[in-house]
Design a protein around this motif. Structure first.
Motif, PDB file in Angstrom:
ATOM      1  N   ASP A  48     -72.010  -1.523 -13.311  1.00 42.13           N
ATOM      2  CA  ASP A  48     -70.834  -1.200 -14.113  1.00 42.13           C
ATOM      3  C   ASP A  48     -69.595  -1.885 -13.537  1.00 42.13           C
ATOM      4  O   ASP A  48     -68.962  -1.394 -12.602  1.00 42.13           O
ATOM      5  N   LYS A  50     -65.884  -3.638 -14.569  1.00 42.34           N
ATOM      6  CA  LYS A  50     -64.879  -3.590 -15.631  1.00 42.34           C
ATOM      7  C   LYS A  50     -64.635  -4.998 -16.153  1.00 42.34           C
ATOM      8  O   LYS A  50     -63.825  -5.749 -15.620  1.00 42.34           O
ATOM      9  N   THR A  51     -65.380  -5.359 -17.187  1.00 41.73           N
ATOM     10  CA  THR A  51     -65.297  -6.676 -17.809  1.00 41.73           C
ATOM     11  C   THR A  51     -65.029  -6.514 -19.301  1.00 41.73           C
ATOM     12  O   THR A  51     -65.106  -5.413 -19.849  1.00 41.73           O
ATOM     13  N   ASN A  54     -67.673  -4.657 -21.171  1.00 48.45           N
ATOM     14  CA  ASN A  54     -67.627  -3.206 -21.030  1.00 48.45           C
ATOM     15  C   ASN A  54     -66.417  -2.583 -21.724  1.00 48.45           C
ATOM     16  O   ASN A  54     -66.453  -1.403 -22.061  1.00 48.45           O
ATOM     17  N   PHE A  55     -65.355  -3.343 -21.954  1.00 49.90           N
ATOM     18  CA  PHE A  55     -64.243  -2.824 -22.744  1.00 49.90           C
ATOM     19  C   PHE A  55     -64.725  -2.508 -24.159  1.00 49.90           C
ATOM     20  O   PHE A  55     -64.401  -1.467 -24.719  1.00 49.90           O
ATOM     21  N   ALA A  58     -66.836   0.593 -23.986  1.00 54.04           N
ATOM     22  CA  ALA A  58     -66.002   1.792 -23.818  1.00 54.04           C
ATOM     23  C   ALA A  58     -65.347   2.195 -25.133  1.00 54.04           C
ATOM     24  O   ALA A  58     -65.280   3.389 -25.460  1.00 54.04           O
ATOM     25  N   TRP A  73     -64.023   5.777 -20.374  1.00 52.61           N
ATOM     26  CA  TRP A  73     -64.238   5.073 -19.103  1.00 52.61           C
ATOM     27  C   TRP A  73     -64.760   6.042 -18.049  1.00 52.61           C
ATOM     28  O   TRP A  73     -65.704   5.733 -17.318  1.00 52.61           O
ATOM     29  N   ARG A  84     -66.895   5.194  -9.648  1.00 48.84           N
ATOM     30  CA  ARG A  84     -65.833   4.303 -10.098  1.00 48.84           C
ATOM     31  C   ARG A  84     -66.463   3.032 -10.639  1.00 48.84           C
ATOM     32  O   ARG A  84     -67.620   2.740 -10.407  1.00 48.84           O
ATOM     33  N   TRP A  85     -65.670   2.284 -11.379  1.00 44.20           N
ATOM     34  CA  TRP A  85     -66.081   0.985 -11.885  1.00 44.20           C
ATOM     35  C   TRP A  85     -65.910  -0.053 -10.795  1.00 44.20           C
ATOM     36  O   TRP A  85     -64.980   0.027  -9.999  1.00 44.20           O
ATOM     37  N   SER A  87     -65.230  -4.076  -9.659  1.00 53.79           N
ATOM     38  CA  SER A  87     -64.358  -5.137 -10.165  1.00 53.79           C
ATOM     39  C   SER A  87     -65.079  -6.479 -10.088  1.00 53.79           C
ATOM     40  O   SER A  87     -66.005  -6.659  -9.296  1.00 53.79           O
TER      41      SER A  87
END
Length: 129
Positions: A48, A50-51, A54-55, A58, A73, A84-85, A87
């Motif tokens: 997971d 945050k790319t 994945n936006f 979400a 999220w 947490r996500w 990076s």
């Protein structure tokens, strides 16, 4: 770059999972076939992160559950032990290490960058229904 999806299949992700599993197998074959020439081939399998991909996920999750995007999220990352996500910089750091001399004896490996998610058994859609 592969994905933990190669070993963790969710409903509707079969084709994606097969493509990532095929990529990982190819990289391992290259490690075997060309290692004697000094070529190292490794796989980085993010979870997971945050790319942009994945936006979109979400947003769909928020719409399906009738919740706002921040709640989506938060819900989506509950199966990650670090809660947490990740990076893209964290994935890049692993890639930079693989490209460095510090990993000179690493060949044919899969490096999982997923906050521990692939160690958690997530129930399938069939189990939830």
């Amino acid at each position: 770059i592969s994905s933990i999806a190669e070993n963790n299949i969710w409903p509707g992700t079969g084709v994606y999972a097969v493509s990532k599993a095929g990529l990982s197998t190819l990289i391992k074959a290259l490690a075997v076939d060309y290692g004697d020439r000094g070529v190292r081939s490794n796989v980085v399998s993010p979870g997971d992160i945050k790319t942009e991909m994945n936006f979109e996920t979400a947003e769909a999750h928020a719409a399906d559950r009738g919740i706002d995007i921040d709640a989506a999220w938060a819900e989506m990352v509950t199966s990650v032990p670090l809660r947490r996500w990740g990076s893209s910089d964290e994935v890049a750091d692993v890639i930079a290490w693989l490209l460095s001399d510090a990993s000179s004896y690493v060949n044919g490996a899969t490096i999982v960058v997923d906050g521990g998610k692939s160690n958690v058994q997530v129930m399938s859609k069939a189990q939830l229904e």
